[in-house]
Design a protein around this motif. Structure first.
Motif, PDB file in Angstrom:
ATOM      1  N   GLU A   1       4.035  -9.923   4.134  1.00 33.71           N
ATOM      2  CA  GLU A   1       3.250  -8.952   4.893  1.00 33.71           C
ATOM      3  C   GLU A   1       1.933  -8.708   4.172  1.00 33.71           C
ATOM      4  O   GLU A   1       1.913  -8.409   2.976  1.00 33.71           O
ATOM      5  N   THR A   2       0.812  -8.834   4.883  1.00 30.45           N
ATOM      6  CA  THR A   2      -0.493  -8.618   4.268  1.00 30.45           C
ATOM      7  C   THR A   2      -1.049  -7.235   4.580  1.00 30.45           C
ATOM      8  O   THR A   2      -2.044  -6.840   4.013  1.00 30.45           O
ATOM      9  N   MET A   3      -0.380  -6.508   5.478  1.00 31.22           N
ATOM     10  CA  MET A   3      -0.847  -5.182   5.852  1.00 31.22           C
ATOM     11  C   MET A   3       0.344  -4.225   5.892  1.00 31.22           C
ATOM     12  O   MET A   3       1.421  -4.594   6.359  1.00 31.22           O
ATOM     13  N   SER A   4       0.153  -3.021   5.360  1.00 29.57           N
ATOM     14  CA  SER A   4       1.228  -2.037   5.369  1.00 29.57           C
ATOM     15  C   SER A   4       1.392  -1.461   6.770  1.00 29.57           C
ATOM     16  O   SER A   4       0.574  -1.698   7.653  1.00 29.57           O
ATOM     17  N   LYS A   5       2.449  -0.681   6.962  1.00 29.40           N
ATOM     18  CA  LYS A   5       2.684  -0.064   8.271  1.00 29.40           C
ATOM     19  C   LYS A   5       1.580   0.914   8.637  1.00 29.40           C
ATOM     20  O   LYS A   5       1.321   1.160   9.800  1.00 29.40           O
ATOM     21  N   GLY A   6       0.924   1.478   7.630  1.00 28.61           N
ATOM     22  CA  GLY A   6      -0.170   2.424   7.878  1.00 28.61           C
ATOM     23  C   GLY A   6      -1.502   1.745   8.122  1.00 28.61           C
ATOM     24  O   GLY A   6      -2.499   2.399   8.386  1.00 28.61           O
ATOM     25  N   GLY A   7      -1.563   0.406   8.014  1.00 25.71           N
ATOM     26  CA  GLY A   7      -2.793  -0.329   8.284  1.00 25.71           C
ATOM     27  C   GLY A   7      -3.613  -0.648   7.058  1.00 25.71           C
ATOM     28  O   GLY A   7      -4.746  -1.088   7.166  1.00 25.71           O
ATOM     29  N   ILE A   8      -3.054  -0.454   5.860  1.00 27.09           N
ATOM     30  CA  ILE A   8      -3.783  -0.732   4.630  1.00 27.09           C
ATOM     31  C   ILE A   8      -3.547  -2.183   4.230  1.00 27.09           C
ATOM     32  O   ILE A   8      -2.418  -2.661   4.221  1.00 27.09           O
ATOM     33  N   MET A   9      -4.631  -2.887   3.893  1.00 28.45           N
ATOM     34  CA  MET A   9      -4.510  -4.279   3.444  1.00 28.45           C
ATOM     35  C   MET A   9      -3.877  -4.306   2.053  1.00 28.45           C
ATOM     36  O   MET A   9      -4.300  -3.577   1.157  1.00 28.45           O
ATOM     37  N   LEU A  10      -2.871  -5.143   1.862  1.00 30.70           N
ATOM     38  CA  LEU A  10      -2.179  -5.244   0.586  1.00 30.70           C
ATOM     39  C   LEU A  10      -2.712  -6.419  -0.221  1.00 30.70           C
ATOM     40  O   LEU A  10      -2.824  -7.530   0.308  1.00 30.70           O
ATOM     41  N   PRO A  11      -3.030  -6.214  -1.518  1.00 31.35           N
ATOM     42  CA  PRO A  11      -3.436  -7.350  -2.350  1.00 31.35           C
ATOM     43  C   PRO A  11      -2.225  -8.249  -2.639  1.00 31.35           C
ATOM     44  O   PRO A  11      -1.079  -7.841  -2.463  1.00 31.35           O
ATOM     45  N   GLU A  12      -2.480  -9.479  -3.073  1.00 29.84           N
ATOM     46  CA  GLU A  12      -1.392 -10.430  -3.309  1.00 29.84           C
ATOM     47  C   GLU A  12      -0.400  -9.941  -4.352  1.00 29.84           C
ATOM     48  O   GLU A  12       0.790 -10.198  -4.249  1.00 29.84           O
ATOM     49  N   LYS A  13      -0.860  -9.221  -5.363  1.00 30.83           N
ATOM     50  CA  LYS A  13       0.044  -8.721  -6.406  1.00 30.83           C
ATOM     51  C   LYS A  13       0.992  -7.650  -5.875  1.00 30.83           C
ATOM     52  O   LYS A  13       2.099  -7.503  -6.370  1.00 30.83           O
ATOM     53  N   ALA A  14       0.567  -6.903  -4.871  1.00 31.32           N
ATOM     54  CA  ALA A  14       1.391  -5.825  -4.323  1.00 31.32           C
ATOM     55  C   ALA A  14       2.390  -6.340  -3.293  1.00 31.32           C
ATOM     56  O   ALA A  14       3.334  -5.641  -2.958  1.00 31.32           O
ATOM     57  N   GLN A  15       2.180  -7.553  -2.802  1.00 29.97           N
ATOM     58  CA  GLN A  15       3.093  -8.105  -1.809  1.00 29.97           C
ATOM     59  C   GLN A  15       4.378  -8.528  -2.498  1.00 29.97           C
ATOM     60  O   GLN A  15       4.357  -9.201  -3.510  1.00 29.97           O
TER      61      GLN A  15
END
Length: 91
Positions: free
Chosen positions: A21-35
């Protein structure tokens, strides 16, 4: 599509890992380290099954197209048509 012609033997299953997933449920873009590492995959090819002690074929319980859960460190990487995300699992 070489993996469509690829037929695993016995009780082996070829799976393709789902994308992270590249985007959280709230619409925030996630960096690769957080995925997080995705432990789900789609079944691409299935072997015929294994034989039991009496010599009868035990069919596989999964079918092509189903989504399955992966073990964290299990499976063997297979490179087909420049796809590195394919894994061979024993069921």
């Amino acid at each position: 599509m070489a993996f469509r012609k690829f037929l695993p033997m016995f009780d082996r299953v070829l799976v393709e890992r789902l994308a992270a997933e590249t985007m959280s449920k709230g619409g925030i873009m996630l960096p690769e380290k957080a995925q997080g590492k995705v432990l789900q995959a789609t079944v691409v090819a299935v072997g015929p099954g294994s034989t039991n002690q009496k010599g009868y074929l035990t069919p596989m319980s999964v079918k092509i197209g189903e989504t399955v859960l992966l073990p964290e460190y299990g499976g063997t990487k297979v490179n087909l048509e420049d796809k590195v995300s394919l894994k061979m699992l024993s069921m």
